[in-house]
Design an enzyme around this catalytic site. Structure first.
Site, PDB file in Angstrom:
ATOM      1  N   HIS A 104      -5.160 -23.238 -26.316  1.00 26.39           N
ATOM      2  CA  HIS A 104      -6.037 -22.094 -26.138  1.00 26.39           C
ATOM      3  C   HIS A 104      -5.299 -21.008 -25.359  1.00 26.39           C
ATOM      4  O   HIS A 104      -4.392 -21.303 -24.569  1.00 26.39           O
ATOM      5  CB  HIS A 104      -7.294 -22.467 -25.352  1.00 26.39           C
ATOM      6  CG  HIS A 104      -7.969 -23.713 -25.826  1.00 26.39           C
ATOM      7  ND1 HIS A 104      -8.766 -23.741 -26.944  1.00 26.39           N
ATOM      8  CD2 HIS A 104      -7.967 -24.975 -25.321  1.00 26.39           C
ATOM      9  CE1 HIS A 104      -9.236 -24.970 -27.113  1.00 26.39           C
ATOM     10  NE2 HIS A 104      -8.759 -25.736 -26.149  1.00 26.39           N
ATOM     11  N   TYR A 114     -18.026 -22.461 -18.288  1.00 26.96           N
ATOM     12  CA  TYR A 114     -17.053 -22.524 -17.200  1.00 26.96           C
ATOM     13  C   TYR A 114     -16.254 -21.226 -17.202  1.00 26.96           C
ATOM     14  O   TYR A 114     -16.305 -20.457 -18.174  1.00 26.96           O
ATOM     15  CB  TYR A 114     -16.136 -23.737 -17.344  1.00 26.96           C
ATOM     16  CG  TYR A 114     -15.253 -23.717 -18.582  1.00 26.96           C
ATOM     17  CD1 TYR A 114     -13.948 -23.236 -18.531  1.00 26.96           C
ATOM     18  CD2 TYR A 114     -15.724 -24.196 -19.805  1.00 26.96           C
ATOM     19  CE1 TYR A 114     -13.142 -23.223 -19.662  1.00 26.96           C
ATOM     20  CE2 TYR A 114     -14.934 -24.186 -20.942  1.00 26.96           C
ATOM     21  CZ  TYR A 114     -13.638 -23.694 -20.859  1.00 26.96           C
ATOM     22  OH  TYR A 114     -12.846 -23.675 -21.981  1.00 26.96           O
ATOM     23  N   TYR A 136     -15.816 -30.825 -32.179  1.00 27.77           N
ATOM     24  CA  TYR A 136     -15.676 -31.490 -30.880  1.00 27.77           C
ATOM     25  C   TYR A 136     -17.064 -31.910 -30.446  1.00 27.77           C
ATOM     26  O   TYR A 136     -17.928 -31.067 -30.185  1.00 27.77           O
ATOM     27  CB  TYR A 136     -15.040 -30.540 -29.872  1.00 27.77           C
ATOM     28  CG  TYR A 136     -14.789 -31.129 -28.498  1.00 27.77           C
ATOM     29  CD1 TYR A 136     -14.646 -32.495 -28.298  1.00 27.77           C
ATOM     30  CD2 TYR A 136     -14.673 -30.294 -27.391  1.00 27.77           C
ATOM     31  CE1 TYR A 136     -14.393 -33.025 -27.044  1.00 27.77           C
ATOM     32  CE2 TYR A 136     -14.413 -30.806 -26.123  1.00 27.77           C
ATOM     33  CZ  TYR A 136     -14.282 -32.171 -25.954  1.00 27.77           C
ATOM     34  OH  TYR A 136     -14.033 -32.692 -24.699  1.00 27.77           O
ATOM     35  N   ASP A 180      -3.884 -29.491 -25.986  1.00 25.82           N
ATOM     36  CA  ASP A 180      -5.056 -28.885 -25.361  1.00 25.82           C
ATOM     37  C   ASP A 180      -4.644 -27.966 -24.201  1.00 25.82           C
ATOM     38  O   ASP A 180      -5.452 -27.650 -23.335  1.00 25.82           O
ATOM     39  CB  ASP A 180      -6.067 -29.923 -24.874  1.00 25.82           C
ATOM     40  CG  ASP A 180      -7.439 -29.317 -24.589  1.00 25.82           C
ATOM     41  OD1 ASP A 180      -7.853 -28.412 -25.322  1.00 25.82           O
ATOM     42  OD2 ASP A 180      -8.088 -29.748 -23.620  1.00 25.82           O
TER      43      ASP A 180
END
Length: 260
Positions: free
Chosen positions: A2, A18, A125, A214
């Site tokens: 990301h 978040y 996910y 990730d």
């Protein structure tokens, strides 16, 4: 992986679950060069909702020869809009039922029909219990499906015996794809407790497993938990000890899935 920020250029969504620190392209390139990877897939994170500018701009900056994107949209998106994203490197659409601020799972089938027209895939996910409930839905979707983060199963949650993981294996045996992810571990580096899960996935679908870091690991609670990406890559070497396996997972499979 990301990209986050710069936040003044790419404002975070008010509905996010978040607030990540900035993690930009220069830092990511440094990590890639350190561990020896050339190609990458930029995945739209939940903190941007359906505003895919940061993800598509990252593909442009990294270069279409080495980068692709997975975007987030909802069922109102039309085919011309998706095709325009495809021109910028998009090859799939993400559903995130874990981090919040995502497309409702009720829209899976409607979006899957559009993705089939384009030859794209749907990436999911979800939590392990949701994998059990969604198994019949995912099995009948007309487009390729990619299950993220090893089916959302932690090693301490039963590992290969977890019902969600068993659902993942059944889906893999029926043609689904999945991502290998090192820190579904409960023990930490070098992630030995994940090995049985990873090997079961590779055995079930050696030509439909791909690997991801990730990076920059936004789901982890504190900086002390952030893994060394080199250690994550080393773990793959223990899950896939044969060169042909690693060639498939790191090169051949993603080249087919993302159109490299």
């Amino acid at each position: 992986m990301h990209i986050f920020g710069p936040h003044d250029r790419y404002p975070l969504s008010p509905g996010r679950g978040y607030t990540p620190p900035e993690a930009g392209i220069a830092l990511y390139r440094e990590m890639l060069s350190t561990i020896g990877l050339e190609r990458t897939v930029v995945v739209q994170p939940s903190v941007y909702g359906t505003d895919n500018r940061v993800t598509l701009d990252a593909v442009e900056a990294l270069g279409r020869g080495r980068a692709r994107a997975v975007v987030v949209v909802d069922e109102s998106v039309d085919l011309p809009t998706l095709r325009a994203m495809g021109e910028r490197g998009a090859r799939g659409v993400r559903f995130n039922a874990v981090s919040g601020n995502g497309t409702p799972l009720e829209q899976l089938e409607a979006l899957a029909d559009k993705l089939t027209t384009l030859g794209w895939h749907l990436q999911l996910y979800a939590h392990a219990p949701e994998m059990v409930a969604l198994e019949p839905v995912l099995a009948r979707l007309p487009c390729p499906v990619v299950i993220d983060h090893m089916g959302g199963v932690q090693a301490a949650e039963g590992g290969v015996e977890n019902p969600g993981f068993r659902a993942l294996i059944r889906l893999l045996e029926r043609g689904t794809w999945a991502k290998l992810c090192g820190y579904r571990s409960s023990a930490g580096a070098p992630y030995g407790d994940v090995a049985a899960m990873a090997r079961a996935m590779i055995a079930a679908a050696p030509d439909r497993c791909v690997w991801g870091t990730d990076w920059p690991h936004p789901s982890l609670a504190s900086p002390d938990e952030v893994p060394d990406d080199g250690v994550l890559l080393d773990a793959l070497g223990t899950w896939a000890p044969r060169e042909a396996q690693r060639q498939a997972i790191l090169v051949d499979n993603p080249a087919r899935l993302y159109g490299f």
